[in-house]
Design a protein around this motif. Structure first.
Motif: not given
Length: 311
Positions: A199-213
């Motif tokens: 679940l934390a891994g999924d949150d990390c992916l979402r945060r990275i996606a937001h940063i990249l966007g």
């Protein structure tokens, strides 16, 4: 009214009772004068205009939404002149200033010489049907958007990535412009999941996606989830140096976010590795650009991760 009954060979009284008991609005226009010889009394309850106010075709035209007028009038006149039965949808003006959707179904009546003599037809209120159609179209658009969206991160998925890259490759080849592609991998992501949980891994992916966007500055650039912990950026009209600048900006933004990663082999924060490829296509396919970026990403990881390889 008698003319319509005669046309259909039925008793006038019965015919009138049938027509005026339905929600459909019957009408007849004399082709030579372009005047209404009949229109059903239901027109008043639907649109608010009295039955007697429908004198000529001009009344029909004037009580049509301006955006629909030219399209519908030109179509109906052309079909009528050709003697072709037809139907048309348009917004009709009500006496209170609002509009309802109408479908006119038109039958062309000819005389013994084959000449157009009259138009008879029915108006139907299709407002509810139009609402349903618009709702369905909206849902279809939403589903289409979802079909191109990664369910976890909300960025473009591999399907949209492939189609966009194909289109940008064709554009670059046609215009002689450079096209760049960045492949990005979150370093030691398996260890992140093992240490912090999925679940934390999924949150990390979402945060990275937001940063990249947030690091993409142009509307035409595309960020997509390539798969797993890998992301990709498509950068049209971008040469190698400019693409490296985008990669550096993304890497710095992720570093500034300071996402903890105590299980990483190289840092106590989340880091990324990137491979950057640039081409000015003259032949081939965009797959070659992906393969080149992937090879450079592999070299970045082999060289110790947390770096960018552009050649």
């Amino acid at each position: 009214m008698n003319d319509i009954a005669a046309e259909l060979n039925v008793d006038t009284t019965v015919y009138k009772a049938l027509l005026e008991s339905t929600k459909a609005i019957p009408w007849k226009i004399d082709w030579e004068t372009l005047r209404f010889s009949y229109i059903g009394p239901q027109i008043e309850s639907l649109l608010g205009w009295s039955q007697h106010s429908w004198a000529s075709i001009d009344d029909w035209i004037e009580r049509m939404h301006p955006e629909d007028r030219d399209r519908v009038v030109n179509f109906c006149v052309a079909q009528s002149k050709a003697g072709v039965d037809h139907e048309a949808d348009y917004r009709a003006l009500k006496a209170d200033g609002s509009y309802v959707w109408i479908r006119d179904v038109v039958h062309v009546v000819r005389n013994d010489a084959g000449e157009v003599e009259a138009l008879i037809g029915f108006m139907f209120d299709i407002s509810e049907r139009k609402k349903s159609e618009e709702k369905l179209l909206r849902l279809q658009r939403e589903l289409e958007e979802l079909s191109y969206q990664d369910g976890l991160t909300g960025v473009a998925n591999r399907r949209l990535l492939d189609s966009s890259l194909e289109a940008e490759w064709a554009s670059a080849r046609r215009n002689g412009h450079p096209l760049s592609f960045i492949m990005l991998d979150i370093d030691c992501f398996k260890q992140y999941n093992d240490h912090y949980g999925h679940l934390a891994g999924d949150d990390c992916l979402r945060r990275i996606a937001h940063i990249l966007g947030s690091s993409i500055l142009r509307p035409r650039d595309l960020l997509a989830r390539f798969g797993g912990e890998e992301f990709a950026l498509v950068l049209p009209e971008t040469d190698r140096e400019a693409a490296r600048g985008v990669a550096e900006r993304c890497r710095a933004a992720i570093s500034d976010a300071a996402i903890p990663h105590r299980a990483s082999d190289i840092s106590h924060l989340v880091t990324v590795s990137m491979g950057v490829a640039t081409a000015t296509p003259v032949s081939g396919t965009p797959a070659s650009l992906i393969e080149q970026a992937d090879r450079r990403l592999y070299r970045a990881k082999q060289a110790g991760r947390d770096r960018i390889v552009t050649e």
